[in-house]
Write an enzyme that holds these catalytic residues in place. Structure first.
Site, PDB file in Angstrom:
ATOM      1  N   SER A 318       2.570  33.656 150.750  1.00 23.31           N
ATOM      2  CA  SER A 318       2.741  32.473 149.933  1.00 23.31           C
ATOM      3  C   SER A 318       1.505  31.579 149.940  1.00 23.31           C
ATOM      4  O   SER A 318       0.414  32.011 149.613  1.00 23.31           O
ATOM      5  CB  SER A 318       3.988  31.734 150.421  1.00 23.31           C
ATOM      6  OG  SER A 318       4.282  30.628 149.631  1.00 23.31           O
ATOM      7  N   ASP A 329     -12.189  35.161 147.267  1.00 23.70           N
ATOM      8  CA  ASP A 329     -12.736  35.335 145.925  1.00 23.70           C
ATOM      9  C   ASP A 329     -14.033  34.556 145.743  1.00 23.70           C
ATOM     10  O   ASP A 329     -14.932  34.986 145.012  1.00 23.70           O
ATOM     11  CB  ASP A 329     -11.721  34.896 144.876  1.00 23.70           C
ATOM     12  CG  ASP A 329     -10.631  35.946 144.656  1.00 23.70           C
ATOM     13  OD1 ASP A 329     -10.648  36.975 145.340  1.00 23.70           O
ATOM     14  OD2 ASP A 329      -9.767  35.715 143.782  1.00 23.70           O
ATOM     15  N   LYS A 343       3.331  37.783 148.398  1.00 20.49           N
ATOM     16  CA  LYS A 343       4.386  36.970 147.812  1.00 20.49           C
ATOM     17  C   LYS A 343       3.744  36.075 146.758  1.00 20.49           C
ATOM     18  O   LYS A 343       2.982  35.187 147.086  1.00 20.49           O
ATOM     19  CB  LYS A 343       5.062  36.148 148.900  1.00 20.49           C
ATOM     20  CG  LYS A 343       6.414  35.586 148.504  1.00 20.49           C
ATOM     21  CD  LYS A 343       6.283  34.402 147.597  1.00 20.49           C
ATOM     22  CE  LYS A 343       7.635  33.897 147.169  1.00 20.49           C
ATOM     23  NZ  LYS A 343       7.495  32.742 146.261  1.00 20.49           N
TER      24      LYS A 343
END
Length: 411
Positions: A318, A329, A343
């Site tokens: 989450s 990233d 999730k």
């Protein structure tokens, strides 16, 4: 606010699969806002048309069954209207087929609300549901569960002699929780051990801090270590306080430990990433009707340049995955450990009459590079496992690797 209004928070529910035996569900993240309640009457569709339940299903079946039970069930005194209705609601929500769209009873809602503040009564362990089995992810440090000998990967089959097959995770949690000073007996199977073991654990009142921090002495200099267990009410302030203790230490790097962190407030994830990243996207939230929202860092980072590693595992979910994914990233941190849970949906928590709550999936989210966390999770840049034997021997090869990476030590 009127009596009829209620607080509804958009939640990044991590895992009905990952819950503390203490009673709070990990993996919750909220955009804290007050919204007006939905009407009690017919709802509108995305196009604005009114939608009546009768337009979707013949409700006469429900009432027919209800009447038959009232007329013919052998013990009519056991037929309590509130319980029958609650059971019908549970079945209705379960039939959606989304494990994150769930109904919580008033008692479960109270425990859930209490837990996000970190004040709990229980045994202190993380529990997961995998393929129908209830397993221990890890006991909390210094908890009654750890002291009693509960281990990661233990499979729980009974609570106080009562088999827990076919029970939901919330139901199992309710069985394990109880008043401080009382005992609960868990029947468990240890990893690679075919014999059952009964472990008696004395429940305690437990305060769960969101953050633990320390300085690790590496050969090239000190490394700051932050272990974040959840994104709760006070977690971000605890992180700031911990980071303040690092001032003047001339750190070689920082290790952020998100292992077994099932999530927390979504705005907390944005704030945490903002402490280490100067600019850029944190996450994209895709909602119903092709609506998309982009959340960016807030600016004014505390440590934008210091070498950084993030520890993750299959208990990272989450909002914790949002944090790890954004830092990965943007190439701000090296992700170390094992693949995260994966999730990637957002839930509304809607208050219901009587004190229960309905958790409804309303959106999905993507990392800055467009990775669908629900389908892919986060793959570490460096894969390092930590076995049960490592845990029992108090060895942590994942942390060792992270310290090596950020401090520049070559082994």
């Amino acid at each position: 606010m009127s009596d009829s209004a209620f607080l509804r928070r958009i939640v990044v529910i991590g895992v009905p699969i990952i819950t503390l035996l203490l009673g709070w569900q990990m993996g919750v993240g909220y955009e804290r806002q007050v919204l007006t309640p939905p009407p009690d009457g017919p709802l509108r569709t995305a196009t604005g048309a009114f939608l009546h339940p009768e337009d979707q299903a013949d409700l006469s079946l429900l009432w027919r069954v209800w009447h038959v039970l009232n007329d013919r069930y052998v013990s009519p005194q056991d037929l309590q209207g509130d319980k029958l209705m609650e059971g019908a609601v549970e079945g209705l929500v379960r039939a959606v087929g989304d494990p994150f769209t769930t109904y919580m009873s008033p008692a479960e809602t109270a425990k859930f609300t209490e837990s996000i503040g970190g004040e709990l009564e229980g045994i202190g362990a993380q529990l997961a549901e995998r393929e129908g089995a209830v397993i221990v992810v890890a006991p909390l440090k210094g908890s009654p569960a750890e002291k009693a000998g509960l281990l990661p990967e233990d499979v729980i089959t009974a609570v106080d002699g009562k088999l827990i097959f076919q029970q939901t995770l919330n139901q199992v949690v309710s069985l394990i929780r109880g008043k401080p000073g009382t005992s609960v007996i868990l029947t468990v199977y240890h990893h690679n051990d075919p014999n059952p073991h009964k472990i008696s654990i004395v429940r305690q009142h437990i305060t769960v801090p969101s953050v633990e921090s320390k300085i690790i002495d590496a050969p090239t200099g000190p490394v700051g270590y932050l272990d974040l267990t959840q994104f709760g009410d006070h977690s971000i302030q605890e992180v700031r306080t911990a980071l303040a203790t690092f001032d003047g230490k001339k750190l070689k790097g920082i290790v952020l430990d998100l292992r077994y962190n099932g999530g927390g407030y979504l705005d907390g994830a944005v704030e945490l990433v903002s402490m280490f990243l100067r600019e850029g996207k944190v996450v994209s939230v895709d909602r119903r009707g092709n609506q998309s929202e982009v959340l960016n860092v807030t600016g004014n980072p505390l440590y934008p340049d210091l070498p950084m590693a993030v520890l993750v595992n299959d208990g990272t979910a989450s909002a914790a995955e949002i944090t790890a994914g954004a830092l990965q990233d943007h190439k701000r941190a090296t992700i170390i450990g094992t693949k995260t849970f994966g999730k990637g949906t957002v839930q509304d928590i809607v208050a219901l009459p009587g004190g229960g709550t309905l958790h409804v999936t309303i959106a999905r989210w993507l990392t800055p590079n467009g990775k669908n966390l629900g389908k892919e999770g986060i793959d570490p840049d460096i894969v390092v496992d930590r076995s049960v034997d490592d845990y029992k021997a108090n060895k942590d090869p994942q942390l060792d690797k992270a310290v090596e990476v950020v401090s520049g030590v070559k082994k």
